[in-house]
Motif scaffolding. Structure first.
Motif, PDB file in Angstrom:
ATOM      1  N   ILE A   1     -30.974  -0.598 -58.502  1.00 39.01           N
ATOM      2  CA  ILE A   1     -31.071   0.356 -57.485  1.00 39.01           C
ATOM      3  C   ILE A   1     -31.146  -0.137 -56.084  1.00 39.01           C
ATOM      4  CG2 ILE A   1     -32.605   2.292 -56.472  1.00 39.01           C
ATOM      5  CD1 ILE A   1     -33.033   3.000 -59.364  1.00 39.01           C
ATOM      6  N   PHE A   2     -30.145   0.043 -55.301  1.00 37.90           N
ATOM      7  CA  PHE A   2     -30.271  -0.177 -53.918  1.00 37.90           C
ATOM      8  C   PHE A   2     -30.979   0.852 -52.953  1.00 37.90           C
ATOM      9  CE2 PHE A   2     -28.105  -0.742 -49.673  1.00 37.90           C
ATOM     10  CZ  PHE A   2     -28.876  -1.812 -49.147  1.00 37.90           C
ATOM     11  N   MET A   3     -32.000   0.526 -52.201  1.00 40.78           N
ATOM     12  CA  MET A   3     -32.436   1.643 -51.199  1.00 40.78           C
ATOM     13  C   MET A   3     -32.205   1.023 -49.870  1.00 40.78           C
ATOM     14  SD  MET A   3     -35.972   2.868 -52.997  1.00 40.78           S
ATOM     15  CE  MET A   3     -36.373   3.932 -51.694  1.00 40.78           C
ATOM     16  N   ASP A   4     -31.897   2.067 -49.017  1.00 41.69           N
ATOM     17  CA  ASP A   4     -32.119   1.745 -47.482  1.00 41.69           C
ATOM     18  C   ASP A   4     -32.443   3.116 -46.837  1.00 41.69           C
ATOM     19  OD1 ASP A   4     -31.676   0.315 -45.342  1.00 41.69           O
ATOM     20  OD2 ASP A   4     -29.629   0.936 -44.928  1.00 41.69           O
ATOM     21  N   GLN A   5     -33.191   2.816 -45.875  1.00 40.22           N
ATOM     22  CA  GLN A   5     -33.704   3.992 -45.094  1.00 40.22           C
ATOM     23  C   GLN A   5     -34.199   5.209 -45.609  1.00 40.22           C
ATOM     24  OE1 GLN A   5     -30.769   4.565 -42.029  1.00 40.22           O
ATOM     25  NE2 GLN A   5     -30.947   2.486 -41.187  1.00 40.22           N
ATOM     26  N   GLY A   6     -35.030   4.991 -46.715  1.00 40.66           N
ATOM     27  CA  GLY A   6     -35.477   6.016 -47.430  1.00 40.66           C
ATOM     28  C   GLY A   6     -34.882   6.733 -48.552  1.00 40.66           C
ATOM     29  N   LYS A   7     -33.739   6.161 -48.633  1.00 37.68           N
ATOM     30  CA  LYS A   7     -32.813   6.853 -49.677  1.00 37.68           C
ATOM     31  C   LYS A   7     -32.181   5.895 -50.785  1.00 37.68           C
ATOM     32  CE  LYS A   7     -30.932  10.550 -46.749  1.00 37.68           C
ATOM     33  NZ  LYS A   7     -30.288  10.726 -45.692  1.00 37.68           N
ATOM     34  N   VAL A   8     -31.820   6.315 -51.918  1.00 33.38           N
ATOM     35  CA  VAL A   8     -31.195   5.638 -52.887  1.00 33.38           C
ATOM     36  C   VAL A   8     -29.753   5.699 -52.618  1.00 33.38           C
ATOM     37  CG1 VAL A   8     -30.554   5.511 -55.271  1.00 33.38           C
ATOM     38  CG2 VAL A   8     -32.816   6.055 -54.744  1.00 33.38           C
ATOM     39  N   ILE A   9     -29.210   4.366 -52.183  1.00 37.22           N
ATOM     40  CA  ILE A   9     -27.792   4.326 -51.766  1.00 37.22           C
ATOM     41  C   ILE A   9     -26.884   4.179 -52.818  1.00 37.22           C
ATOM     42  CG2 ILE A   9     -26.189   3.030 -50.248  1.00 37.22           C
ATOM     43  CD1 ILE A   9     -28.348   4.295 -48.681  1.00 37.22           C
TER      44      ILE A   9
END
Lengths: 244, 243
Positions: free
Chosen positions: A211-219
């Motif tokens: 899972i790739f996350m960025d800025q508080g979201k699952v991208i």
């Protein structure tokens, strides 16, 4: 097995998790990657309610914690027993030997008899390759050994899911391997694991899903081979490129 | 050497000039007073110290926990208590307990009054030591215990207080040794502890310097022995810390 819906976490003005929805199946190994500040550690800590989410709900097996209303302390304590965490800085109890560290959970929280707890702890420490270090205090052990005690301590709680928070980030490079090997063995045994890490090779070799996350979201979420060879999202590509 | 020409200095000097008869008298007094002084120590000074330290420590732990609790009224009560005790002289507190309360009909015997006064005092001072020791334990220790499903009281009992104890041994030893010496103030509320015995004997034979020096040496010996115990305790608790 694990089902997260609409999970938000706010620290004052700062929104760290902006609505996470996620399912993890039994026996799956899910690796969470992403830049620092992406919220991946917060997400993991929410699973053990070390951070209380602002809203949303988490279900592990058939127990649900709904954070849209206040959750009682006792409920939190009970919900925590579903998962066990391995910390970046080990957080072993320095005043207890390796054996005592591992016995503590079964004895104090699960009220297991001392003799049984001892047997269990000896077995688990042998399993992580520390059968000869039972009576060593944490400061007498290397970082890699300490982290393996940390893993044994978490396993002793018999959690439904094991949570790993950057378990190798504080280690000298030559000690990373021994910890990853133990984790690999656990994955092979079919233990459900959620791992936050920067070890892309581990993610590639062991994860069922990344899972790739960025800025508080699952991208993005996909099989490791897809994530690492043909990422769909632009943000994922940028991040993975930076690592190479 | 100007001060030697001064009258009082000369008198002081004359008193100390060697005189076999006087020497014998000093030795006699020192010897005969030793037993009553030690009796004062064994019957009052040491029990007073030990009892008040145990009670004070219990009070201190409660106060420290109240200070770090999230319940506001607990915090306030603890703050006011610590502030009042630290902000007023110990001697004045003892006078209020013994003479003050006595004057309005609440009569407490000297020894219990001293126990109450010193316990309240130790409780306030030691609570700050214990609070600081608890706060010095890294947050990760709380989190590890919580992660394991421990309750607040289990976390304190199994994880935090054992580590805080190690941190607090040197400063608490200070408090303890200070307490041994402070018990001499109980003489002012008629507890016949070691210092009061010395006063009584000196009032009888007028050898003030001799007796007060003797009692000072006895306090010193007691405190020295206690500091040896402190060293042993520190070494015992240091076994799990890397050097």
């Amino acid at each position: 097995m694990i089902s997260i819906t609409g999970l938000h976490k706010q620290f004052g003005e700062l929104e760290v998790l902006k609505g996470i929805d996620l399912q993890v199946n039994k026996g799956q190994v899910v690796v969470v990657i992403g830049p620092s500040g992406s919220g991946k550690t917060t997400l993991l800590r929410c699973l053990n309610i070390l951070e209380v989410p602002t809203t949303g709900s988490i279900t592990i097996e058939n127990q649900t914690a709904d954070f849209s209303k206040p959750v009682h302390k006792r409920e939190i304590e009970l919900f925590r027993r579903n998962s066990a965490m391995v910390f970046q800085n080990y957080n072993l109890f320095p005043h207890m030997t390796a054996l005592q560290n591992v016995m503590e959970g079964p004895m104090i929280v699960k009220k297991m008899a001392k003799i049984e707890a001892r047997k269990k702890a000896e077995k688990l420490l042998a399993k992580v390759g520390l059968g000869d270090k039972l009576d060593f205090y944490p400061h007498q052990l290397s970082g890699g050994q300490q982290q393996r005690v940390g893993i044994a301590r978490a396993l002793a709680l018999e959690p439904k899911v094991m949570l790993f928070d950057e378990p190798t980030s504080a280690l000298d490079p030559e000690l990373v391997g021994e910890v990853l090997q133990v984790m690999k063995d656990l994955a092979d045994e079919g233990i459900t694991m959620v791992v936050v890490t920067h070890e892309m090779r581990f993610a590639n070799d062991v994860a069922d899903e990344v899972i790739f996350m960025d800025q508080g979201k699952v991208i993005e979420r996909s099989k490791p081979i897809d994530m690492f060879t043909q990422p769909k999202e632009e943000r994922t590509k940028q991040f993975l490129n930076l690592l190479q | 050497m100007k001060f030697l020409r001064n009258g009082s200095a000369k008198m002081f000097w004359n008193n100390f000039s060697f005189d076999p008869d006087k020497m014998e008298r000093y030795l006699d007094i020192a010897q005969s007073s030793l037993l009553p002084l030690l009796e004062g120590a064994v019957v009052y000074t040491l029990p007073l110290t030990l009892i008040t330290f145990v009670l004070g420590l219990a009070l201190a732990i409660l106060t420290a926990l109240a200070r770090i609790s999230t319940i506001k009224p607990f915090q306030w009560i603890a703050r006011i208590y610590v502030s009042a005790i630290r902000g007023t002289p110990l001697l004045v507190q003892l006078f209020i307990l013994f003479y003050g309360l006595g004057s309005v009909g609440i009569v407490i015997d000297p020894f219990p009054a001293a126990v109450i006064g010193f316990s309240l005092n130790v409780g306030a001072y030691a609570s700050e030591v214990i609070r600081a020791s608890i706060l010095s334990i890294p947050k990760g220790q709380w989190e590890a215990a919580q992660m394991m499903g421990m309750s607040y009281s289990q976390t304190l009992r199994r994880v935090i207080l054992p580590q805080a104890t190690r941190v607090s041994i040197p400063p608490l030893s200070n408090t303890f040794i200070g307490l041994v010496k402070d018990t001499s103030l109980a003489s002012a509320i008629l507890v016949t502890e070691m210092f009061r015995r010395a006063q009584e004997i000196a009032a009888f034979n007028y050898e003030v310097l001799l007796l007060y020096t003797e009692v000072a040496i006895l306090y010193w010996i007691i405190c020295f022995l206690l500091s040896l115990v402190q060293g042993r305790l520190e070494r015992r608790f240091d076994r799990y810390v890397s050097r």
